[in-house]
Scaffold this active site. Structure first.
Site, mmCIF file in Angstrom:
data_model
loop_
_atom_site.group_PDB
_atom_site.id
_atom_site.type_symbol
_atom_site.label_atom_id
_atom_site.label_comp_id
_atom_site.label_asym_id
_atom_site.label_seq_id
_atom_site.Cartn_x
_atom_site.Cartn_y
_atom_site.Cartn_z
ATOM 1 N N ASP A 117 16.817 19.180 12.039
ATOM 2 C CA ASP A 117 17.086 18.152 10.302
ATOM 3 C C ASP A 117 18.857 18.718 9.815
ATOM 4 O O ASP A 117 18.863 17.788 9.731
ATOM 5 C CB ASP A 117 16.557 19.146 9.216
ATOM 6 C CG ASP A 117 15.081 18.600 9.067
ATOM 7 O OD1 ASP A 117 15.015 17.442 9.865
ATOM 8 O OD2 ASP A 117 14.099 19.059 8.482
ATOM 9 N N MET A 133 34.548 26.747 -9.724
ATOM 10 C CA MET A 133 33.969 25.711 -8.956
ATOM 11 C C MET A 133 35.512 24.525 -8.209
ATOM 12 O O MET A 133 36.005 24.630 -7.342
ATOM 13 C CB MET A 133 33.311 24.363 -9.340
ATOM 14 C CG MET A 133 32.699 25.207 -9.842
ATOM 15 S SD MET A 133 31.281 25.796 -8.639
ATOM 16 C CE MET A 133 31.402 24.435 -7.371
ATOM 17 N N ASP A 158 45.635 21.860 -13.918
ATOM 18 C CA ASP A 158 44.833 23.072 -15.255
ATOM 19 C C ASP A 158 45.829 22.502 -15.972
ATOM 20 O O ASP A 158 46.983 22.524 -15.813
ATOM 21 C CB ASP A 158 44.333 23.832 -14.861
ATOM 22 C CG ASP A 158 42.855 23.904 -15.699
ATOM 23 O OD1 ASP A 158 42.921 23.777 -16.648
ATOM 24 O OD2 ASP A 158 41.643 24.451 -15.049
ATOM 25 N N VAL A 184 36.470 20.071 -13.348
ATOM 26 C CA VAL A 184 36.666 20.172 -15.251
ATOM 27 C C VAL A 184 34.979 21.028 -15.828
ATOM 28 O O VAL A 184 33.598 19.959 -15.212
ATOM 29 C CB VAL A 184 37.123 19.460 -15.496
ATOM 30 C CG1 VAL A 184 38.812 19.441 -15.785
ATOM 31 C CG2 VAL A 184 36.460 17.758 -16.222
ATOM 32 N N GLU A 231 32.058 20.502 -18.157
ATOM 33 C CA GLU A 231 30.573 19.206 -17.670
ATOM 34 C C GLU A 231 30.542 18.611 -18.562
ATOM 35 O O GLU A 231 29.489 18.306 -19.460
ATOM 36 C CB GLU A 231 29.521 19.973 -17.443
ATOM 37 C CG GLU A 231 29.447 21.096 -15.526
ATOM 38 C CD GLU A 231 28.892 19.470 -14.953
ATOM 39 O OE1 GLU A 231 30.005 18.762 -14.241
ATOM 40 O OE2 GLU A 231 27.906 20.057 -13.913
ATOM 41 N N LYS A 266 35.569 14.317 -18.719
ATOM 42 C CA LYS A 266 35.938 13.917 -16.656
ATOM 43 C C LYS A 266 36.538 12.788 -17.252
ATOM 44 O O LYS A 266 37.413 12.209 -16.157
ATOM 45 C CB LYS A 266 34.746 13.376 -16.600
ATOM 46 C CG LYS A 266 34.244 15.596 -16.056
ATOM 47 C CD LYS A 266 32.453 15.229 -15.270
ATOM 48 C CE LYS A 266 31.888 16.689 -15.371
ATOM 49 N NZ LYS A 266 32.895 17.710 -13.874
ATOM 50 N N SER A 294 27.081 19.280 -11.504
ATOM 51 C CA SER A 294 26.085 18.871 -10.760
ATOM 52 C C SER A 294 24.846 18.557 -11.559
ATOM 53 O O SER A 294 23.774 18.308 -10.723
ATOM 54 C CB SER A 294 25.504 20.624 -11.291
ATOM 55 O OG SER A 294 25.343 21.475 -12.372
ATOM 56 N N HIS A 323 28.818 16.502 -5.230
ATOM 57 C CA HIS A 323 28.667 17.922 -6.313
ATOM 58 C C HIS A 323 28.042 20.090 -4.452
ATOM 59 O O HIS A 323 27.373 20.176 -3.856
ATOM 60 C CB HIS A 323 26.594 18.155 -6.277
ATOM 61 C CG HIS A 323 26.292 19.422 -7.020
ATOM 62 N ND1 HIS A 323 25.082 19.215 -6.838
ATOM 63 C CD2 HIS A 323 26.472 20.248 -7.277
ATOM 64 C CE1 HIS A 323 24.795 20.497 -7.871
ATOM 65 N NE2 HIS A 323 25.134 21.390 -7.912
#
Lengths: 535, 404
Positions: A112, A142, A161, A218, A220, A225, A247, A268
């Protein structure tokens, strides 16, 4: 004869042999060697009882056949001559080689993994320009991790940022990781300097000029976004890859914020980015093949293993791990001791107990994601587990590890004991559920939802499901992955379906297996990655 | 013609501290046994050793000078006739009582009439565990059966039952107080035979292990014995993986509330009614029931509970028929759990203290407890006692004794 050998055992237990006569025969030498080995074994014997216990502690109770067989081989082999020891070893090895777990693991970690990394999910024949300069939006945990991963792979990275200080966190993160790498001898000072030189941090949109890929990381929040994409789009190369690290949020919806949705894709990443090898690439309804190819190539370039899934809330990994946590928390609500739930998961082979995991993720985040699901779908079923999470967060102010209190209490970041107050929040204190049921409720909850992901087209292949489940969400590695778990279950898919029906009867409809499960898995059996047992 | 199994006499040595400073460290295990055989012959002038058939000895570490079927060697050295056999047996901590029960069953079979049964252990000379053990040292076995050392099991019982450090220390203190009172009151006088050297000089006349001066405060200061082993070597993890609803094991046992390591031996003279009549021996008690059973091996030390039920069922009796209980004080929690589960009056259990104060010479203890129970039944003029021990590997042995 033996009087020609001096045999001294020091206070530290180490034996020194002295041969008085250098002309002694080989036989005498052998006897001396045997005597020294006996002394070593003597010392070892006192430690022996601790070895199996230490192994069980290290494996957290997961009964993996290979480590046990290795220990047994070493100890049993030491009791006999070397030829016999080889025979003993062979017997153990044959048992492992022909066992189901080896087949499962070879299937996942050889076939796999090779298929996934080899590009089975990448559109074939699509030539795309490699990404050279990446914009990372957001320098949180992240964003910083993604920036470091890109810079380490030789890409230029610009991290943006809201303020220079905020953006600077990405650089500090890289400095920390690089310092550790240098300390451990994995990188030279020069390497570290070169990586750092590739990271630019800024609060200015202009600095992103010419980037041919953007990875947004940024908070969630769909509106946020969309806003940051709108802000940076004019600066980027006209065909730049537009990736969102989310996510759970559906990519198709986020793509509405840009004027070229064919270039928009989900990437992700998993936390911590520098240690988690998986990347879940999410293809939205309007994502083009070129974007997928570029995202895939970028993922490989930075050393990640990219599975490719279609859009849907929570995609594959976040959705399925949610079933694991829901099931576990649900068992706590039912009155199963929380410690039993954790033990059941660990002994089933999960790397972390579900309650400890929920604390790490943060109960607040779990709550928020669930509310997004609730808001987005009329079919969303409220579960008893949700009530407990709500109570912990809202009534008892136990939002998770970061706050120092969740299912567990934490002392300065170190996990302590489970919160005793849990016992008062259950419906049926002290309820006895067979331990195997505890384990299989978690395994089956994930496996059944993975099957549904295949049905719904969220998952494109079993291979991606298997690799994604092991590398992304901690599904037990011995199974060879979440779908292979179904295939390898005693009695095969039919045995799995029968057991699922039994669990449905005992614990609820959510365990009802898909009607066509057995036929469908039978029809798709025999593909290379699945036929490892006879390969 | 099958017969009841009668106890004609029971003797024991004093227990010496099981280390190189202990009084019995200089005495060979075989000498302890021979001394008791001599004493039995002295005490029972009618005992015709020509009628003896076998000597059964419980020995838990049967290696070195305790190995090679010490029972046969002891029978020969004691000058018993050649036809008296000797057999060593091992049921860990209950070996001495196992020997008694085996002898009783053989008498009841009608095939044999007069046997000596007991045990010996010189723990200062032959260290516990020096005989190895597949259960502990074979990884395949240990992994499959969740082996943990007994101390961890004892702490596991305390944790499961909610016995606090204070509870187990309190029990230990009571054992010391009762043992001191028993010695002062001469409760052991009938059984204890001084150990003498070849010149007839006393080596040890009283149990050496008790610490009558012990206080609750002194006990509270002792360091738990099994915490490091449990935590560092992984044995706690093994136990918790099985007893999964617990989060941690509370390590409450230490040297002061666990059985003492000592040297000692004990013998019981068991025979049929017929042999007693022939030799003019007066039976002191009958063995009316005996049982062995297994229990959870990781919890390990709860076997006395099912063993007691089983032995009582064999005897056709209930707990209410029993006047006194002797349960080996391997660890304080073992006794507390036994008393709780059977709903016993603590004042009928181990009334003269136990191994926490007196010591636990592994192979001998079971036979010693039988003698202690018998002496106390006689002293109080009561009828029945249960003697029981917990056992490594998760077993229990129990014997029901009834005065004649």
């Amino acid at each position: 004869m033996t009087d020609t050998i001096r045999y001294d055992r020091g206070a530290d237990g180490i034996v020194t042999l002295t041969l008085d006569d250098p002309t002694q025969s080989a036989n005498t030498m052998n006897r001396a060697y045997a005597a020294s080995m006996c002394a070593v074994l003597d010392r070892l014997a006192a430690q022996l009882p601790a070895f199996p216990a230490t192994l069980r502690k290290q494996l957290k109770g997961a009964r993996l056949p290979a480590p046990e067989a290795i220990l047994a081989t070493a100890v049993e082999g030491a009791q006999v001559d070397v030829e016999t020891a080889f025979t003993v070893e062979t017997r153990h090895l044959i048992g492992l080689l022909t066992g189901q777990v080896a087949k499962n693991m070879i299937g996942a970690f050889f076939f796999d993994l090779k298929a996934v990394n080899g590009g089975a999910a990448r559109p074939s024949g699509v030539d795309v320009a490699p990404v050279r300069r990446v914009a990372v939006l957001g320098a949180g945990m992240m964003g910083a991790g993604i920036a470091y991963a890109c810079a380490s792979a030789g890409l230029e990275v610009v991290v943006r940022d809201v303020s220079p200080e905020a953006a600077g966190r990405a650089r500090e993160h890289a400095e920390r990781l690089l310092a550790r790498a240098v300390r451990k001898g994995r990188a030279t000072e020069a390497d570290a300097r070169a990586v750092l030189d590739r990271i630019t941090t800024t609060d200015q949109v202009d600095a992103l000029t010419g980037c041919d890929a953007v990875i947004e990381a940024v908070f969630e929040d769909p509106a946020l976004k969309k806003a940051v994409f709108a802000e940076v789009l004019p600066m980027l190369a006209p065909d730049a890859l537009l990736a969102s690290n989310t996510s759970t949020l559906p990519i198709t919806g986020l793509a509405e914020g840009v004027d070229r949705p064919a270039d928009f894709i989900g990437m992700h990443f998993f936390s911590p980015v520098d240690r988690m090898p998986l990347l879940e690439i999410v293809v939205g309804d309007r994502t083009g093949d070129e974007a997928l190819a570029r995202a895939f190539d970028l993922a490989r370039r930075i050393g990640k293993t990219p599975i490719v899934v279609n859009d849907g809330r929570g995609f594959f990994t976040s959705r399925v791990i949610g079933r694991f946590i829901d099931e576990a928390v649900g068992m706590v609500v039912e009155g199963v001791p929380a410690a039993s739930v954790e033990q059941a998961a660990l002994q089933a082979g999960y790397p972390t107990g579900p309650l400890a995991l929920a604390d790490e993720v943060s109960l607040t985040l779990i709550q928020r994601i669930r509310r997004q699901f609730e808001a987005a779908s009329e079919e969303y079923l409220p579960l008893p587990a949700h009530r407990l999470v709500d109570e912990l967060v809202d009534a008892y102010d136990r939002p998770g590890r970061a706050a120092g209190r969740g299912f567990y209490s934490y002392d300065d970041g170190t996990r302590g004991r489970l919160w005793p107050g849990l016992a008062d929040l259950v419906t049926d204190a002290g309820r006895a559920v067979p331990f195997t049921d505890l384990q299989e409720r978690m395994l089956f909850a994930e496996a059944l939802d993975a099957l549904r992901c295949l049905d719904e087209g969220v998952l494109r292949t079993e291979t991606d499901a298997n690799i994604g489940s092991i590398f992304g969400i901690g599904f037990p590695a011995w199974t060879g992955g979440v779908i292979r778990y179904v295939r390898q279950y005693a009695g095969g898919p039919a045995g799995f379906a029968a057991r699922a029906a039994e669990l449905a009867q005992r614990y609820g409809e959510r365990f009802t297996p898909p009607d066509d499960l057995v036929d469908r898995l039978a029809a798709s059996a025999g593909r290379p990655a699945e036929s490892v047992g006879t390969a | 013609m099958p017969s009841e199994a009668y106890v004609y006499d029971a003797v024991r040595t004093p227990r010496g501290r099981g280390r190189d400073t202990g009084a019995l460290h200089g005495v060979k295990p075989i000498s302890l046994v021979v001394g008791l055989i001599d004493a039995l012959r002295e005490r029972n002038p009618g005992l015709d050793v020509g009628r003896l058939e076998d000597l059964l000895l419980g020995i838990v570490t049967p290696v070195g000078e305790q190995g090679g079927d010490l029972a046969r060697a002891a029978a020969l050295l004691a000058g018993l006739p050649d036809q008296v056999g000797g057999v060593q047996l091992n049921r860990f901590c209950a070996s001495g009582l196992e020997a008694v029960n085996a002898a009783a069953a053989r008498i009841r079979s009608g095939w044999e009439h007069l046997l000596l049964a007991g045990g010996v252990e010189s723990m200062s000379r032959v260290p516990m565990g020096s005989d190895g053990a597949a259960w502990a040292t074979d990884p395949q076995t240990a992994l499959a059966t969740s082996f943990v050392p007994q101390g961890v099991s004892a702490d596991l019982i305390a944790t499961l039952e909610g016995f606090s450090r204070d509870d187990v220390d309190g029990y230990a203190l009571r054992s010391q107080e009762r043992a001191a009172k028993a010695w002062a009151g001469g409760h052991f006088a009938r059984s204890v035979v001084p150990v003498r050297d070849a010149n007839g000089l006393d080596i040890l006349t009283v149990d050496e292990h008790p610490r009558p001066e012990t206080t609750r405060e002194a006990l509270a200061r002792l360091t738990p014995s099994f915490a490091t082993m449990g935590e560092a070597a992984g044995f706690d993890a093994v136990a918790l993986q099985k007893f999964h609803w617990l989060e941690a094991i509370e390590h409450v046992h230490h040297a002061g509330n666990s059985s003492g390591i000592v040297d000692g031996a004990a013998l019981v003279l068991i025979g049929s009614e017929e042999v007693g009549r022939d030799l003019g021996l007066t039976p002191r008690a009958r063995i009316v029931g005996a049982a062995v059973t297994g229990a959870d091996p990781t919890l390990m030390l709860t076997g006395p509970i099912p063993a007691t039920h089983k032995a009582l069922a064999v005897a056709g009796l209930t707990l209410d028929d029993i006047d006194l209980f002797e349960i080996n004080e391997a660890f304080a929690a073992v006794v507390l759990k036994y008393v709780r589960d059977l709903g016993l009056d603590p004042d009928r259990v181990n009334v003269n203290g136990g191994a926490i104060a007196l010591g636990h010479p592994l192979g001998a203890t079971g036979a010693m407890l039988l003698g202690t129970a018998l002496d106390e039944l006689e002293r109080r003029d009561l009828r029945r006692a249960v003697v029981t021990l917990c056992i490594g590997g998760g077993m229990g042995v129990a014997t029901v004794l009834e005065r004649c």
